[in-house]
Design an enzyme around this catalytic site. Structure first.
Site, PDB file in Angstrom:
ATOM      1  N   GLU A  20     -12.874   7.663   3.192  1.00 53.71           N
ATOM      2  CA  GLU A  20     -12.821   6.349   3.755  1.00 53.71           C
ATOM      3  C   GLU A  20     -13.472   6.244   5.052  1.00 53.71           C
ATOM      4  OE1 GLU A  20      -8.928   3.675   5.045  1.00 53.71           O
ATOM      5  OE2 GLU A  20      -8.627   5.411   4.092  1.00 53.71           O
ATOM      6  N   SER A  37      -2.474  -2.676   0.024  1.00 53.61           N
ATOM      7  CA  SER A  37      -3.283  -3.752  -0.430  1.00 53.61           C
ATOM      8  C   SER A  37      -3.240  -4.110  -1.943  1.00 53.61           C
ATOM      9  CB  SER A  37      -4.834  -3.693  -0.094  1.00 53.61           C
ATOM     10  OG  SER A  37      -4.764  -3.431   1.320  1.00 53.61           O
ATOM     11  N   GLN A  46      -2.752   1.826  -2.669  1.00 52.38           N
ATOM     12  CA  GLN A  46      -2.609   2.884  -2.131  1.00 52.38           C
ATOM     13  C   GLN A  46      -1.059   2.744  -1.187  1.00 52.38           C
ATOM     14  OE1 GLN A  46      -4.310   3.756   1.836  1.00 52.38           O
ATOM     15  NE2 GLN A  46      -5.515   5.332   0.803  1.00 52.38           N
ATOM     16  N   GLY A  47      -0.426   3.772  -1.777  1.00 52.59           N
ATOM     17  CA  GLY A  47       1.089   4.181  -1.387  1.00 52.59           C
ATOM     18  C   GLY A  47       1.197   5.414  -0.351  1.00 52.59           C
ATOM     19  N   SER A  52       1.059   4.787   3.901  1.00 48.59           N
ATOM     20  CA  SER A  52       1.984   4.332   5.120  1.00 48.59           C
ATOM     21  C   SER A  52       3.183   3.997   4.676  1.00 48.59           C
ATOM     22  CB  SER A  52       1.249   3.303   5.819  1.00 48.59           C
ATOM     23  OG  SER A  52      -0.239   3.859   6.198  1.00 48.59           O
TER      24      SER A  52
END
Lengths: 357, 387
Positions: free
Chosen positions: B249, B163, B128-129, B131
């Site tokens: 989420e 992550s 996941q990109g 933040s």
């Protein structure tokens, strides 16, 4: 498609809740609460009591064949939540538990309060005796013993009242008497309440064909219904705080626009909704550990929400005129009833050792 | 109010239990936590087993290759796999819980056919990109820029807290395709791209956390070319596209963890009993209070799932209430563990101590507790927008 594990209320449950709310808004509006607080010594309003009886508040869980409504604990929890919301005074839990046991309780003709003989009850102190709410207004007292093999008895209130001594109650709408240990109540007063016989082992067997309920069961139901009252109060104080935060202007804006105030209110909602989830679940499972969790978290939600509501109200919250203190004081009283935090925590801790064992 | 499962759900639970009892003993030993390729292989092997047994993408819609299970069945799956000690979703977390559901909901037929099956089979791993160093809680202020050049976007910027970046094949990337400012709200002008992690210009640098491990990475992007066909949803509509995944989420993502926490709590009680600490009423009461806390959190999870069922699968704002309470309770749990361990709590090799350290991220990740309070205050309680 299956939709179980479902917290949603059925249409009937929704209607029940709306009905109780409407009844209380009509018959116990704020002016009545204030009159009960600001008038003379608070007494149970017998007309309202009979009306609650007529609406099935006390007979909710009696079988229809026995003149009851035939509903279960989940429905009782919803009704008690509404009563807690309205800060309805009176020994609601005890009279509800006495329905079918003490003559007239189901219909709201009798006012029945309770005596917890298993410890120091509502009050604190060694041998000082237990605190009993609304004793002067009551016709009978349901004396409930220890969870294990304790007795359940219905005693005439008058005898206990003579032996009791009034306490200046912190909650102006809940008069309290300190009652000496029932063993020390003069013997002639220990006759069963006229009407249905109530003594250990054959407690109103005629009214409850399912079999006599043990002291443990009475106690568990009392704990849960008291938790439901607390939940109603906790949810109500969230609404009160949010409304005040929207309407009260300082520095040219509603105080609810300040994050410090917002976070107090958000924390209140989290407490109320967390308590709600376990109170509702405990009403379905009737599991002793879950009931203890319900009481512990509902007590905490009611007390802390009232505190935060007071804080959001600022100086106004410190006045007698605002209703906030009434929620706080009632929450304090209920937190001491049936199962206090320490006892709930010990019960839950013991449960942990059984978990997965 | 109804806490019983239907016959079909109980049947589902029975079949799942039987299957878990059969396959779990055959699993290889878990890999060294520091060996990322081995972790990927292990997690993807487990995902393939789920796929072959018909348990992959349980909560995904059937037309996306999922099983179309009810949220309750998904809850049962998470509960039972945790109870049985099955592997966690691990490297497939982003693919199965964020990127996949987003593509299923917002992608076109070609995009769904390209990306969804490999996620379900455990063939491709996503990261996941979202933040950025300057865009944490204020995610909409992100600056990574994507400039259109023919059939491609040219992407430059940096991402953080990613992550599994070292072993991922794809990144669900939020980029700015229109400048912020000019009075336009900052969440306009964001687009959602599927970026191949092996594209030229992508640099991954492990990020060591206070736990001493590198669970996350920084990802630097230097004129990375991403085909326009890899954009999910319309240009500048990426914020709305993303919100679909973020609400997932906060839905069922913590179900397994709550079950695990209850198990840890019982283990704490047994440990305290064995070590003589159980005689301390203060400690006993502390653990008893936590038991109430996790009992309520479990019910709150079920409640949220029940609400999601009503809302057609999209979890609602109840997730914020849950997350606030849970992240705090998890930290309390491991603080209590430290009390039970005594001086043993200084041994970072103890699993409870490692979990104590990682629990510190819970009130920060996926929206800090402060932001969650804002969300509850403004979106649920309707208080005026604050500053």
């Amino acid at each position: 498609m299956s939709q179980r594990v479902d917290f949603r209320l059925t249409d009937d449950q929704r209607a029940l809740r709306a009905g109780v709310r409407e009844l209380l808004e009509g018959r116990f509006p704020r002016e009545r609460l204030r009159a009960a607080v600001d008038g003379g010594p608070p007494v149970v309003d017998r007309a309202l009591w009979r009306e609650l009886g007529g609406a099935g508040f006390f007979a909710l869980r009696l079988r229809e064949a026995d003149g009851g409504v035939g509903l279960g604990l989940p429905e009782a929890v919803l009704a008690f939540e509404e009563a807690g919301r309205a800060l309805l005074p009176g020994p609601l839990v005890a009279t509800h538990l006495a329905a079918g046991v003490v003559e007239g309780a189901a219909e709201g003709r009798a006012v029945v309060t309770a005596l917890d003989t298993a410890g120091d009850g509502v009050g604190v102190g060694d041998g000082a005796g237990a605190l009993v709410e609304h004793l002067a207004s009551a016709d009978a007292v349901l004396a409930i013993g220890a969870p294990g093999d304790g007795d359940v008895e219905a005693l005439p209130a008058a005898g206990l009242a003579r032996a009791a001594r009034p306490v200046r109650s912190v909650d102006p709408a809940t008069p309290l008497h300190r009652v000496p240990n029932p063993d020390r109540v003069p013997h002639p007063d220990r006759v069963p309440h006229p009407g249905r016989v109530a003594c250990p082992g054959r407690l109103a067997a005629s009214a409850r064909p399912a079999g006599p309920r043990s002291a443990g069961r009475y106690r568990r139901e009392a704990v849960l219904l008291t938790a439901a009252l607390q939940l109603g109060s906790a949810a109500r104080t969230v609404e009160m705080a949010v409304r005040h935060a929207r309407e009260r202007f300082q520095f040219g804006r509603p105080i609810g626009a300040f994050q410090a105030v917002q976070h107090l209110c958000a924390g209140m909602l989290v407490r109320a909704e967390t308590a709600r989830s376990v109170v509702y679940a405990a009403a379905v499972t009737e599991d002793a550990g879950e009931v203890a969790a319900a009481k512990l978290l509902a007590d905490e939600a009611a007390v802390h929400n009232a505190r935060d509501c007071l804080q959001v109200h600022g100086g106004m919250g410190f006045t007698w005129e605002a209703d906030v203190h009434l929620h706080l004081k009632r929450a304090w009283v209920r937190a001491e009833q049936w199962q206090r935090a320490a006892d709930a925590e010990e019960e839950l801790a013991a449960g942990l050792l059984r978990f997965g064992a | 109010m109804d806490l019983d499962c239907t016959e079909a759900e109980e049947d589902f639970r029975r079949r799942l239990r039987a299957w878990l009892a059969e396959v779990l003993p055959k699993l290889p030993d878990p890999p060294d936590p520091a060996d990322w390729p081995a972790r990927r292989a292990y997690d993807c092997g487990w995902q393939r087993m789920l796929y072959d047994a018909g348990y992959a993408g349980l909560h995904w819609p059937e037309d996306a290759g999922g099983q179309g299970a009810t949220p309750t069945q998904h809850l049962i799956f998470l509960e039972e796999t945790e109870r049985a000690g099955a592997p966690y979703v691990g490297a497939n977390f982003v693919g199965l819980l964020h990127a996949g559901p987003t593509i299923a909901a917002e992608g076109d037929a070609e995009q769904r056919a390209r990306w969804l099956p490999p996620i379900l089979r455990g063939d491709e791993v996503w990261c996941q990109g979202f933040s950025e160093p300057e865009a944490g809680s204020d995610l909409a202020s992100l600056r990574t820029r994507a400039v259109r050049d023919g059939d491609s976007y040219v992407v430059t910027g940096s991402k953080i807290w990613t992550s599994h970046a070292e072993v991922a094949d794809w990144c669900e990337l939020l980029v700015r395709t229109a400048p912020a400012g000019d009075g336009a709200p900052p969440h306009r002008g964001i687009s959602w791209l599927a970026m191949p992690m092996d594209a030229p210009g992508v640099t991954v640098r492990p990020l060591r956390t206070l736990a001493g491990t590198a669970e996350f990475a920084e990802v630097f992007l230097d004129e990375v070319r991403v085909p326009v066909a890899h954009r999910i949803g319309a240009e500048n509509d990426g914020w709305r596209v993303t919100m679909v995944t973020l609400s997932f989420e906060r839905g069922t993502a913590f179900v397994g963890e709550v079950v695990a926490c209850r198990r840890v709590l019982a283990a704490l009680a047994r440990e305290a009993k064995a070590g003589g600490r159980w005689d301390d009423p203060v400690l006993r009461r502390r653990l008893g209070r936590l038991a109430a806390e996790f009992a309520a959190l479990w019910r709150l999870t079920q409640w949220n799932v029940s609400e999601a069922q009503r809302a057609g699968g999209v979890p609602g704002t109840g997730g914020s209430v849950f997350k606030l309470r849970y992240s705090h309770a998890r930290q309390e749990l491991y603080d209590a563990a430290a009390e039970v361990l005594g001086a043993g709590a200084l041994d970072a090799g103890h699993p409870w101590v490692a979990d104590r350290l990682s629990s510190l991220s819970y009130t920060i990740a996926a929206g800090t507790s402060q932001i969650q309070h804002n969300i509850v205050a403004e979106r649920i309680l309707g208080l005026p927008k604050g500053r």
